[in-house]
Design a protein around this motif. Structure first.
Motif, PDB file in Angstrom:
ATOM      1  N   GLU A 178      -7.175  -2.096  -3.790  1.00  0.00           N
ATOM      2  CA  GLU A 178      -6.591  -2.368  -5.112  1.00  0.00           C
ATOM      3  C   GLU A 178      -5.074  -2.337  -5.042  1.00  0.00           C
ATOM      4  OE1 GLU A 178      -7.726  -0.792  -9.014  1.00  0.00           O
ATOM      5  OE2 GLU A 178      -9.775  -0.640  -8.257  1.00  0.00           O
ATOM      6  N   GLY A 179      -4.452  -3.299  -5.697  1.00  0.00           N
ATOM      7  CA  GLY A 179      -2.990  -3.347  -5.737  1.00  0.00           C
ATOM      8  C   GLY A 179      -2.413  -4.363  -4.773  1.00  0.00           C
TER       9      GLY A 179
ATOM     10  N   TYR B 221      -9.500   6.478  -8.000  1.00  0.00           N
ATOM     11  CA  TYR B 221     -10.535   5.666  -7.346  1.00  0.00           C
ATOM     12  C   TYR B 221     -11.859   6.402  -7.150  1.00  0.00           C
ATOM     13  CZ  TYR B 221      -6.339   3.019  -6.389  1.00  0.00           C
ATOM     14  OH  TYR B 221      -5.170   2.324  -6.526  1.00  0.00           O
TER      15      TYR B 221
ATOM     16  N   SER C 159      -4.293   1.473  -0.739  1.00  0.00           N
ATOM     17  CA  SER C 159      -3.160   0.660  -0.272  1.00  0.00           C
ATOM     18  C   SER C 159      -2.202   1.519   0.551  1.00  0.00           C
ATOM     19  CB  SER C 159      -2.436  -0.036  -1.430  1.00  0.00           C
ATOM     20  OG  SER C 159      -1.721   0.872  -2.220  1.00  0.00           O
TER      21      SER C 159
ATOM     22  N   ARG D 154      -8.707   3.874 -14.154  1.00  0.00           N
ATOM     23  CA  ARG D 154      -7.486   3.216 -14.645  1.00  0.00           C
ATOM     24  C   ARG D 154      -7.673   2.775 -16.090  1.00  0.00           C
ATOM     25  NH1 ARG D 154      -4.488  -0.093  -9.955  1.00  0.00           N
ATOM     26  NH2 ARG D 154      -5.101   1.219  -8.246  1.00  0.00           N
TER      27      ARG D 154
ATOM     28  N   CYS E 164       1.613   4.411  -2.196  1.00  0.00           N
ATOM     29  CA  CYS E 164       1.725   3.735  -3.505  1.00  0.00           C
ATOM     30  C   CYS E 164       1.175   4.510  -4.688  1.00  0.00           C
ATOM     31  CB  CYS E 164       0.999   2.403  -3.454  1.00  0.00           C
ATOM     32  SG  CYS E 164       1.533   1.397  -2.085  1.00  0.00           S
ATOM     33  N   ASP E 165      -0.007   5.100  -4.539  1.00  0.00           N
ATOM     34  CA  ASP E 165      -0.565   5.768  -5.725  1.00  0.00           C
ATOM     35  C   ASP E 165      -1.523   6.885  -5.336  1.00  0.00           C
ATOM     36  OD1 ASP E 165      -2.829   4.333  -4.996  1.00  0.00           O
ATOM     37  OD2 ASP E 165      -3.163   3.438  -6.964  1.00  0.00           O
TER      38      ASP E 165
ATOM     39  N   ASN F 219      -1.957  -0.105 -11.862  1.00  0.00           N
ATOM     40  CA  ASN F 219      -0.867   0.879 -11.840  1.00  0.00           C
ATOM     41  C   ASN F 219       0.304   0.488 -12.733  1.00  0.00           C
ATOM     42  OD1 ASN F 219      -1.813   2.960 -10.228  1.00  0.00           O
ATOM     43  ND2 ASN F 219      -1.500   1.752  -8.388  1.00  0.00           N
TER      44      ASN F 219
ATOM     45  N   GLY G   6       2.944  -2.710   1.367  1.00  0.00           N
ATOM     46  CA  GLY G   6       1.963  -3.713   0.976  1.00  0.00           C
ATOM     47  C   GLY G   6       2.578  -4.710   0.003  1.00  0.00           C
ATOM     48  N   LEU G   7       1.861  -5.835  -0.165  1.00  0.00           N
ATOM     49  CA  LEU G   7       2.321  -6.885  -1.070  1.00  0.00           C
ATOM     50  C   LEU G   7       1.389  -6.995  -2.276  1.00  0.00           C
ATOM     51  CD1 LEU G   7       3.047  -9.747   1.495  1.00  0.00           C
ATOM     52  CD2 LEU G   7       4.755  -8.391   0.252  1.00  0.00           C
ATOM     53  N   GLY G   8       1.948  -6.702  -3.465  1.00  0.00           N
ATOM     54  CA  GLY G   8       1.208  -6.943  -4.698  1.00  0.00           C
ATOM     55  C   GLY G   8       2.013  -7.986  -5.459  1.00  0.00           C
ATOM     56  N   THR G   9       2.912  -7.514  -6.337  1.00  0.00           N
ATOM     57  CA  THR G   9       3.907  -8.446  -6.891  1.00  0.00           C
ATOM     58  C   THR G   9       4.943  -8.785  -5.828  1.00  0.00           C
ATOM     59  OG1 THR G   9       5.413  -6.690  -7.604  1.00  0.00           O
ATOM     60  CG2 THR G   9       3.713  -7.366  -9.169  1.00  0.00           C
ATOM     61  N   SER G  10       5.031  -7.938  -4.806  1.00  0.00           N
ATOM     62  CA  SER G  10       6.006  -7.981  -3.693  1.00  0.00           C
ATOM     63  C   SER G  10       7.321  -7.294  -4.045  1.00  0.00           C
ATOM     64  CB  SER G  10       6.279  -9.400  -3.175  1.00  0.00           C
ATOM     65  OG  SER G  10       7.176 -10.097  -4.022  1.00  0.00           O
ATOM     66  N   GLY G  11       7.435  -6.739  -5.271  1.00  0.00           N
ATOM     67  CA  GLY G  11       8.691  -6.119  -5.693  1.00  0.00           C
ATOM     68  C   GLY G  11       9.147  -4.987  -4.777  1.00  0.00           C
ATOM     69  N   THR G  12       8.210  -4.140  -4.348  1.00  0.00           N
ATOM     70  CA  THR G  12       8.575  -3.001  -3.492  1.00  0.00           C
ATOM     71  C   THR G  12       9.143  -3.491  -2.172  1.00  0.00           C
ATOM     72  OG1 THR G  12       6.691  -1.800  -4.435  1.00  0.00           O
ATOM     73  CG2 THR G  12       7.732  -0.847  -2.488  1.00  0.00           C
TER      74      THR G  12
ATOM     75  N   SER H 293      -3.085  -5.130 -12.376  1.00  0.00           N
ATOM     76  CA  SER H 293      -4.321  -4.698 -11.732  1.00  0.00           C
ATOM     77  C   SER H 293      -4.521  -3.203 -11.927  1.00  0.00           C
ATOM     78  CB  SER H 293      -4.285  -5.043 -10.240  1.00  0.00           C
ATOM     79  OG  SER H 293      -3.228  -4.347  -9.633  1.00  0.00           O
TER      80      SER H 293
END
Ligand SMILES: Cc1ncc(COP(=O)(O)O)c(C=O)c1O
Length: 319
Positions: free
Chosen positions: A228-229, A307, A276, A117, A301-302, A89, A192-198, A87
């Motif tokens: 976003e994210g 944006y 996010s 982006r 996160c970013d 980042n 936050g949950l994106g891929t959830s890796g963090t 998405s």
């Protein structure tokens, strides 16, 4: 591949300067000057400033780890093209790290990701394939799978949604850094949950070191949102690395509340970040308000400059 080479005069003297990729991670833990006013005296909220990574986001860590794990075990070799759905980042991280290491990069992005982006990944020389904006990040995942299937020899697709190196990057770096930076006093971790890796990697590590740490997941309150994210998990394709046992609770955040907090972070703290991070801070402050003692850490996160063309900074009066 020798990717930690330093420039220099070729003498045996110690090298001058640093390697760009060695600057990934080791981000500061920043306290709040104003937004935490009103909390109990023994309660503090911190942001882990992932926007200060060289690629400007939390995704530098997992992308570097996915690439270097694949180099080590031979899945990624010179001549292969890095391919993934993103998405935004993660795409910037792939584009930056691919450029630094000398791999071509192809990214599949939903057509609606911010103009900044798109331009940033193009600046790094990555090729972008746009998927249907109406299908969101899930459409991009499916389109990347199709591209790989059509030419498997050409691509290495790390698949950040299913690659354990994603969460392991946070397990091995973000988690230990937070433990050291809080001197082991962290009581709540918010992400936050994106891929959830963090959340999965950092949360797992923190809980292993101290099972009393409470892990709080943040997600948008509805499927069609402007943060976003982040994913609305109940209605999205579930990432294979997502493990809901890691979080003790989930807090749903309205897009407008996330935007309002993001604007306040810029104006009242001097921290210019994306929505996010605002969403994570809304949740972190809600948690902190209920405490008499505690150290709450949220992931920042970013960076906000990604944006400008979105409603977050489009000139509307602050809410
Ligand atoms: C701006 C932003 N916030 C949060 C996240 C979520 O991070 P993760 O993928 O580790 O769940 C991402 C991931 O892409 C992101 O780009």
């Amino acid at each position: 591949m020798s990717d930690r080479r330093q420039g220099g005069a070729g003498s045996s003297a110690a090298p001058i300067g640093e390697d760009l990729l060695a600057r990934i991670g080791g981000t500061p833990l920043l306290g709040l000057r104003r937004l935490g006013r009103g909390l109990a005296p023994d309660v503090a909220v911190y942001l882990k400033a992932e926007w200060l990574n060289p690629g400007g986001s939390v995704k530098d860590r997992p992308v570097l780890r996915m690439i270097e794990d694949a180099e080590r075990d031979g899945r990624l070799r010179r001549g292969k093209t890095l391919l993934d759905a993103t998405s935004g980042n993660a795409g910037i991280a792939y584009a930056m790290i691919g450029a630094a290491k000398g791999y071509p990069v192809t990214l599949v992005m939903p057509g609606h990701v911010s103009e900044e982006r798109k331009r940033t990944v193009a600046a790094f020389g990555a090729e972008v394939v746009y998927s249907d904006p109406l299908e969101g990040s899930d459409g991009a995942i499916l389109a990347a799978r199709d591209l790989e299937r059509a030419d498997p020899d050409r691509y290495f697709r790390p698949d950040q949604y299913a690659n354990p190196s994603n969460w392991r990057a946070h397990y091995d770096t973000t988690g230990p850094e937070i433990l050291t930076q809080t001197r082991g006093r962290i009581s709540h971790f918010v992400a936050g949950l994106g891929t959830s890796g963090t959340l999965v990697g950092t949360g797992r590590r923190l809980k292993e070191e101290n099972p009393k740490v409470e892990v709080v997941a943040v997600e948008p309150d509805e499927p069609a949102h402007g943060i976003e994210g982040l994913k609305h998990m109940a209605t999205a394709i579930r990432p294979a690395i997502y493990d809901e046992r890691v979080h003790d609770r989930k807090i749903a955040i309205r897009t407008e509340a996330a935007y309002a907090m993001t604007r306040r972070l810029a104006r009242e703290e001097g921290m210019f970040v994306g929505a996010s991070t605002g969403a994570a801070l809304v949740a972190a402050l809600a948690v902190a308000e209920t405490l008499r003692h505690g150290v709450v850490v949220a992931i920042g996160c970013d960076a906000g400059g990604r944006y400008f063309s979105t409603p977050l900074w489009s000139g509307r009066a602050p809410i």
